[in-house]
Write an enzyme that holds these catalytic residues in place. Structure first.
Site, PDB file in Angstrom:
ATOM      1  N   GLY A   1      40.864  43.648  36.203  1.00  0.00           N
ATOM      2  CA  GLY A   1      41.246  42.726  34.942  1.00  0.00           C
ATOM      3  C   GLY A   1      42.126  43.395  34.130  1.00  0.00           C
ATOM      4  O   GLY A   1      42.171  42.950  32.633  1.00  0.00           O
TER       5      GLY A   1
ATOM      6  N   GLU B   1      45.600  42.461  34.155  1.00  0.00           N
ATOM      7  CA  GLU B   1      44.978  41.075  33.511  1.00  0.00           C
ATOM      8  C   GLU B   1      44.930  41.076  32.396  1.00  0.00           C
ATOM      9  O   GLU B   1      45.675  40.299  31.191  1.00  0.00           O
ATOM     10  CB  GLU B   1      44.054  40.483  33.957  1.00  0.00           C
ATOM     11  CG  GLU B   1      44.386  39.833  35.513  1.00  0.00           C
ATOM     12  CD  GLU B   1      42.579  39.496  36.272  1.00  0.00           C
ATOM     13  OE1 GLU B   1      41.844  40.533  35.960  1.00  0.00           O
ATOM     14  OE2 GLU B   1      42.628  38.222  36.649  1.00  0.00           O
TER      15      GLU B   1
ATOM     16  N   ALA C   1      38.043  45.020  36.323  1.00  0.00           N
ATOM     17  CA  ALA C   1      36.487  44.230  35.846  1.00  0.00           C
ATOM     18  C   ALA C   1      35.107  45.122  36.955  1.00  0.00           C
ATOM     19  O   ALA C   1      35.304  45.929  37.470  1.00  0.00           O
ATOM     20  CB  ALA C   1      35.882  42.472  36.936  1.00  0.00           C
TER      21      ALA C   1
ATOM     22  N   GLU D   1      41.843  42.254  43.786  1.00  0.00           N
ATOM     23  CA  GLU D   1      40.496  41.981  43.820  1.00  0.00           C
ATOM     24  C   GLU D   1      40.414  41.489  45.556  1.00  0.00           C
ATOM     25  O   GLU D   1      39.170  41.097  46.089  1.00  0.00           O
ATOM     26  CB  GLU D   1      40.545  41.163  42.844  1.00  0.00           C
ATOM     27  CG  GLU D   1      40.514  40.965  41.546  1.00  0.00           C
ATOM     28  CD  GLU D   1      41.740  41.406  40.914  1.00  0.00           C
ATOM     29  OE1 GLU D   1      42.827  41.583  41.792  1.00  0.00           O
ATOM     30  OE2 GLU D   1      41.642  41.262  39.900  1.00  0.00           O
TER      31      GLU D   1
HETATM   32  N1  COA Z   1      33.930  49.454  37.980  1.00  0.00           N
HETATM   33  C1  COA Z   1      32.976  49.906  37.477  1.00  0.00           C
HETATM   34  N2  COA Z   1      33.169  50.530  37.607  1.00  0.00           N
HETATM   35  C2  COA Z   1      34.753  51.545  37.682  1.00  0.00           C
HETATM   36  C3  COA Z   1      35.685  50.858  38.177  1.00  0.00           C
HETATM   37  C4  COA Z   1      35.439  49.259  38.256  1.00  0.00           C
HETATM   38  N3  COA Z   1      35.926  48.460  38.848  1.00  0.00           N
HETATM   39  N4  COA Z   1      36.970  51.688  37.769  1.00  0.00           N
HETATM   40  C5  COA Z   1      36.299  52.235  38.396  1.00  0.00           C
HETATM   41  N5  COA Z   1      34.796  52.641  38.425  1.00  0.00           N
HETATM   42  C6  COA Z   1      33.597  53.724  37.998  1.00  0.00           C
HETATM   43  C7  COA Z   1      33.581  54.790  40.035  1.00  0.00           C
HETATM   44  O1  COA Z   1      32.326  54.106  40.313  1.00  0.00           O
HETATM   45  C8  COA Z   1      33.003  56.109  39.198  1.00  0.00           C
HETATM   46  O2  COA Z   1      31.380  56.235  37.829  1.00  0.00           O
HETATM   47  P1  COA Z   1      30.471  57.179  39.193  1.00  0.00           P
HETATM   48  O3  COA Z   1      30.745  58.241  38.389  1.00  0.00           O
HETATM   49  O4  COA Z   1      29.946  56.880  38.360  1.00  0.00           O
HETATM   50  O5  COA Z   1      30.605  57.143  40.060  1.00  0.00           O
HETATM   51  C9  COA Z   1      34.575  56.473  38.338  1.00  0.00           C
HETATM   52  O6  COA Z   1      34.477  54.782  37.120  1.00  0.00           O
HETATM   53  C10 COA Z   1      35.574  57.232  38.388  1.00  0.00           C
HETATM   54  O7  COA Z   1      36.170  56.343  39.140  1.00  0.00           O
HETATM   55  P2  COA Z   1      36.752  56.730  41.099  1.00  0.00           P
HETATM   56  O8  COA Z   1      36.498  55.688  41.578  1.00  0.00           O
HETATM   57  O9  COA Z   1      35.757  57.569  41.091  1.00  0.00           O
HETATM   58  O10 COA Z   1      38.106  57.720  40.705  1.00  0.00           O
HETATM   59  P3  COA Z   1      38.961  58.058  41.576  1.00  0.00           P
HETATM   60  O11 COA Z   1      40.006  58.773  40.432  1.00  0.00           O
HETATM   61  O12 COA Z   1      38.220  58.540  42.608  1.00  0.00           O
HETATM   62  O13 COA Z   1      40.073  56.805  41.956  1.00  0.00           O
HETATM   63  C11 COA Z   1      40.122  53.835  41.495  1.00  0.00           C
HETATM   64  C12 COA Z   1      40.010  55.241  40.543  1.00  0.00           C
HETATM   65  C13 COA Z   1      40.802  53.423  40.116  1.00  0.00           C
HETATM   66  C14 COA Z   1      41.746  53.924  42.699  1.00  0.00           C
HETATM   67  C15 COA Z   1      39.257  53.492  42.026  1.00  0.00           C
HETATM   68  O14 COA Z   1      38.302  54.463  40.477  1.00  0.00           O
HETATM   69  C16 COA Z   1      38.955  52.579  42.480  1.00  0.00           C
HETATM   70  O15 COA Z   1      39.310  51.924  43.084  1.00  0.00           O
HETATM   71  N6  COA Z   1      38.334  51.889  41.324  1.00  0.00           N
HETATM   72  C17 COA Z   1      38.480  50.255  41.612  1.00  0.00           C
HETATM   73  C18 COA Z   1      39.771  48.924  41.363  1.00  0.00           C
HETATM   74  C19 COA Z   1      39.354  47.388  41.251  1.00  0.00           C
HETATM   75  O16 COA Z   1      38.864  47.486  42.439  1.00  0.00           O
HETATM   76  N7  COA Z   1      39.493  46.756  39.896  1.00  0.00           N
HETATM   77  C20 COA Z   1      39.069  45.395  40.672  1.00  0.00           C
HETATM   78  C21 COA Z   1      37.795  45.108  40.191  1.00  0.00           C
HETATM   79  S1  COA Z   1      37.547  43.060  40.317  1.00  0.00           S
END
Ligand code: COA
Length: 259
Positions: free
Chosen positions: A110, A113, A65, A133
């Site tokens: 999500g 999911e 999400a 989460e």
């Molecule tokens: N919601 C909003 N934005 C997200 C996102 C999310 N769930 N996951 C990634 N993004 C965005 C980042 O903020 C970043 O945006 P920016 O370039 O404007 O700063 C872009 O996507 C790239 O992500 P980034 O974190 O820089 O890539 P990474 O390779 O360093 O890490 C992940 C990849 C997947 C490990 C990391 O993005 C992450 O942990 N995301 C969240 C996962 C999460 O907790 N999901 C559950 C949500 S309830």
């Protein structure tokens, strides 16, 4: 026109791509709404016989999400967000058409999911799965606590849900979270080949299998068996069943019409 989703239809297959690669295809309210519209088309358009769902780019299926939206929500909005997403995913799951997730990278929160709401999951070797989460101080909102234990069992589900840990595609395959793991450059071709194999079969029979497993897992063994027998009887009234059995005895390929 959708802004966060691509919908292409050819040869009976709808290819739905979540298209926010700069945000790793995170599910914001617009994506959920546009996914709802896509599901309406899947449900109602007879030209759609099956679905491949994937994410744009090579890095993420869906990274969860949209955390920037979650950060702003209060309890009423949070519950509404959860229920809106759950409804779209559930409608996809119950559309009566086979849906294959082609998991092309991160499937977190999500995203995991959404993949679990699809009927079959094919993953690229670099795909990663998790329900992180709890690391954000919130729980899954789009079915993670309901579908994950049904797919992989209570203990494995709770380990993933409580630790928020990410697992790789090989581990996801080992615990039954994904059906197949394939090289990334073969992902869409393998998912489409699998869907093609499914779509060679009788569409009414496919629909009946989807419904029987969906409803049957939620009821008693006797009720599930009764539903199966009812389907078995109903399908015996179809032209497709006559065609399928006749084709077998005539040693030729069946031509199903969905009637
Ligand atoms: N919601 C909003 N934005 C997200 C996102 C999310 N769930 N996951 C990634 N993004 C965005 C980042 O903020 C970043 O945006 P920016 O370039 O404007 O700063 C872009 O996507 C790239 O992500 P980034 O974190 O820089 O890539 P990474 O390779 O360093 O890490 C992940 C990849 C997947 C490990 C990391 O993005 C992450 O942990 N995301 C969240 C996962 C999460 O907790 N999901 C559950 C949500 S309830």
């Amino acid at each position: 026109m959708p802004t966060t989703l691509l919908f292409e239809l050819s040869d009976g297959i709808a290819r739905v791509t979540i298209n926010r690669p700069d945000k790793l295809n995170a599910l914001n309210a617009t994506v959920i709404s546009e996914l709802g519209d896509a599901v309406t088309r899947i449900e109602t358009d007879a030209a759609v016989r099956g679905v491949i769902l994937t994410g744009a780019g090579s890095k993420a299926f869906v990274a969860g999400a949209d955390i920037s939206e979650l950060a702003e929500q209060g309890p009423i909005e949070g519950k509404a967000r959860s229920m809106a997403g759950q409804l779209v995913f559930r409608r996809l799951e119950r559309s009566g058409k086979p849906v294959i997730a082609a998991v092309n990278g991160f499937a977190l929160g999500g995203g995991c999911e959404l993949a679990m709401a699809c009927h079959i999951r094919v993953a690229a070797e670099h795909a990663r799965f998790g329900q992180p989460e709890v690391k954000l101080g919130i729980g899954p909102g789009y079915g993670g606590t309901a579908r994950l234990p049904r797919l992989v069992g209570r203990g494995r589900a709770l380990e993933l849900l409580l630790t928020g840990a990410m697992i790789d595609a090989a581990e996801a395959f080992r615990i039954g979270l994904v059906n197949r793991v394939v090289p990334a450059d073969r992902l869409l071709a393998e998912a489409e080949a699998l869907l093609g194999t499914i779509l060679e079969n009788g569409p009414l029979a496919i629909r009946a299998c989807l419904e029987a497993v969906d409803a049957g897992l939620e009821t008693s063994l006797d009720q599930a068996l009764l539903l199966e027998a009812n389907h078995f009887g109903l399908l015996s009234a179809t032209e497709d069943m006559r065609e399928g059995t006749r084709a077998f005895t005539e040693k030729r390929k069946a031509v199903f019409k969905g009637v």
